[in-house]
Design an enzyme around this catalytic site. Structure first.
Site, PDB file in Angstrom:
ATOM      1  N   GLY A  21       0.816  -1.209   0.000  1.00  0.00           N
ATOM      2  CA  GLY A  21       0.000   0.000   0.000  1.00  0.00           C
ATOM      3  C   GLY A  21       0.847   1.255   0.000  1.00  0.00           C
ATOM      4  O   GLY A  21       0.537   2.234   0.690  1.00  0.00           O
ATOM      5  N   ALA A  22       1.908   1.249  -0.797  1.00  0.00           N
ATOM      6  CA  ALA A  22       2.908   2.325  -0.740  1.00  0.00           C
ATOM      7  C   ALA A  22       2.521   3.563  -1.528  1.00  0.00           C
ATOM      8  O   ALA A  22       3.230   4.574  -1.462  1.00  0.00           O
ATOM      9  CB  ALA A  22       4.251   1.800  -1.256  1.00  0.00           C
ATOM     10  N   ASN A  23       1.435   3.528  -2.268  1.00  0.00           N
ATOM     11  CA  ASN A  23       1.134   4.642  -3.153  1.00  0.00           C
ATOM     12  C   ASN A  23       0.397   5.797  -2.482  1.00  0.00           C
ATOM     13  O   ASN A  23       0.246   6.864  -3.079  1.00  0.00           O
ATOM     14  CB  ASN A  23       0.316   4.175  -4.362  1.00  0.00           C
ATOM     15  CG  ASN A  23      -0.977   3.493  -3.968  1.00  0.00           C
ATOM     16  OD1 ASN A  23      -0.965   2.313  -3.639  1.00  0.00           O
ATOM     17  ND2 ASN A  23      -2.089   4.218  -3.985  1.00  0.00           N
ATOM     18  N   GLY A  25      -1.036   7.651   1.611  1.00  0.00           N
ATOM     19  CA  GLY A  25      -1.141   7.648   3.062  1.00  0.00           C
ATOM     20  C   GLY A  25       0.120   7.254   3.798  1.00  0.00           C
ATOM     21  O   GLY A  25       1.225   7.711   3.489  1.00  0.00           O
ATOM     22  N   GLY A  27       1.709   4.425   3.829  1.00  0.00           N
ATOM     23  CA  GLY A  27       2.653   3.703   2.993  1.00  0.00           C
ATOM     24  C   GLY A  27       3.505   4.632   2.160  1.00  0.00           C
ATOM     25  O   GLY A  27       4.717   4.421   2.011  1.00  0.00           O
ATOM     26  N   TYR A 176     -13.752  -4.530  10.852  1.00  0.00           N
ATOM     27  CA  TYR A 176     -12.457  -3.839  10.851  1.00  0.00           C
ATOM     28  C   TYR A 176     -11.691  -4.141  12.131  1.00  0.00           C
ATOM     29  O   TYR A 176     -10.497  -4.472  12.096  1.00  0.00           O
ATOM     30  CB  TYR A 176     -12.657  -2.331  10.700  1.00  0.00           C
ATOM     31  CG  TYR A 176     -11.359  -1.554  10.702  1.00  0.00           C
ATOM     32  CD1 TYR A 176     -10.477  -1.642   9.633  1.00  0.00           C
ATOM     33  CD2 TYR A 176     -11.011  -0.741  11.777  1.00  0.00           C
ATOM     34  CE1 TYR A 176      -9.278  -0.940   9.627  1.00  0.00           C
ATOM     35  CE2 TYR A 176      -9.824  -0.025  11.785  1.00  0.00           C
ATOM     36  CZ  TYR A 176      -8.965  -0.127  10.706  1.00  0.00           C
ATOM     37  OH  TYR A 176      -7.760   0.572  10.712  1.00  0.00           O
TER      38      TYR A 176
END
Length: 318
Positions: A21-23, A25, A27, A176
């Site tokens: 999820g690096a793209n 926030g 990440g 969640y």
């Protein structure tokens, strides 16, 4: 003692780091900090286009950044396996695996493999990914770390082993909380099993960002089509949340601070552990329950088909 910042990160030149999820926030901010410290960072993203855009943005600020965008859909176990194989073909070492990506409080849906999406993406996808990469972590010289991103809301979570997929009764926040509790049960059980195997070169830790302003909070209201909830979330983020760069500090601290050992939990040290510089935090009693962790581990292996070459840890009260 002074507050820890990214300036305290060690030189990571020659080290390889994966951030899921690096793209965006947390990440994205974590990737930028790792790159500034000299690491080769693999941006593991569901959308390669968004990953490349994020990499280009980081390069404008860190011209020497060594970044590699690779496709990873945590909601598809075939994609997880393909990513791990591609990574292992391209790299011989892995210093840090940041299990960071996630979804939050979305309407019920299912992954490509038929799992409830929050449980499937947040926990099962990362469980499978870590298992596929375990050999590379073991073969890395020196210490490697697995850092799994949880949430303070894990304290509200309950492992509903009789309805893990929310097929009979689904509540988006309950699902969640369960997935974030599962993240910590996995992180701590992995550390116990590594100890039981006598493996000293890998440590597993958990972390949480506190309340950080990211796109994560907006996706649930957007998918539910609730303009009121979306507006309320935007106001709450503006008034209460810390920025994403600060929210990423616990993950970065867990990944690089030399004074940490396996099985620890890191979060913000300020108001109600929702904001502030990173420090060791206390997880819920349920997150430390070794019997619950053992049961989740077995279920996770059955559901994903990914098994770890690690002995079962002795079940003793923490």
């Amino acid at each position: 003692m002074s507050e820890w910042t990214t300036a305290d990160m060690p030189d990571l030149s020659g080290d390889t780091v994966i951030v899921t999820g690096a793209n965006s926030g947390l990440g994205f901010e974590g990737t930028r900090a790792f790159a500034e410290a000299g690491a080769t960072v693999v941006l593991a993203c569901r959308s390669v286009d968004r990953g490349e855009s994020a990499a280009d943005e980081i390069r404008t600020e860190v011209p020497a950044a060594d970044l590699d965008v690779m496709e990873l859909d945590l909601g598809d176990l075939d994609s997880v396996e393909t990513f791990a194989e591609s990574f292992s073909d391209a790299y011989d070492d892995l210093r840090v695996l940041c299990n960071n990506a996630g979804v939050m409080a979305i309407p019920r849906s299912e992954t490509a493999d038929g799992f409830e999406t929050q449980f499937g993406v947040n926990h099962l996808g990362h469980f499978a990914l870590t298992g596929h990469l375990l050999d590379t972590l073991r073969e890395t010289d020196g210490e490697s770390r697995v850092v799994t991103q949880s949430s303070g809301l894990h304290e509200n979570g309950e492992m509903r082993f009789d309805d893990l997929q929310g097929e009979r009764d689904y509540d988006e926040w309950g699902a969640y909380g369960q997935s974030k509790l599962a993240n910590l049960l996995f992180a701590f059980e992995l550390d116990r099993r590594l100890d039981a195997a006598g493996i000293e070169g890998i440590t597993s830790l958990g972390c949480h960002p506190g309340y950080a302003d990211t796109n994560l909070q907006r996706r649930g209201p957007e998918q539910a089509g609730s303009t009121i909830r979306l507006a309320m979330m935007k106001v709450a983020n503006a008034v209460l949340a810390q920025d994403a760069a600060t929210g990423a500090l616990p993950m970065l601290y867990a990944a690089t601070a030399p004074d940490l050992s396996g099985g620890e939990y890191v979060g913000p040290s300020g108001f109600m552990n929702m904001r502030g510089p990173p420090a060791e935090d206390t997880p819920s009693r349920e997150a430390r329950d070794p019997e619950r962790a053992r049961r989740l581990w077995e279920v996770s292996e059955d559901l994903t088909g990914v098994t770890y070459d690690l002995p079962e840890a002795a079940v003793t009260a923490d």
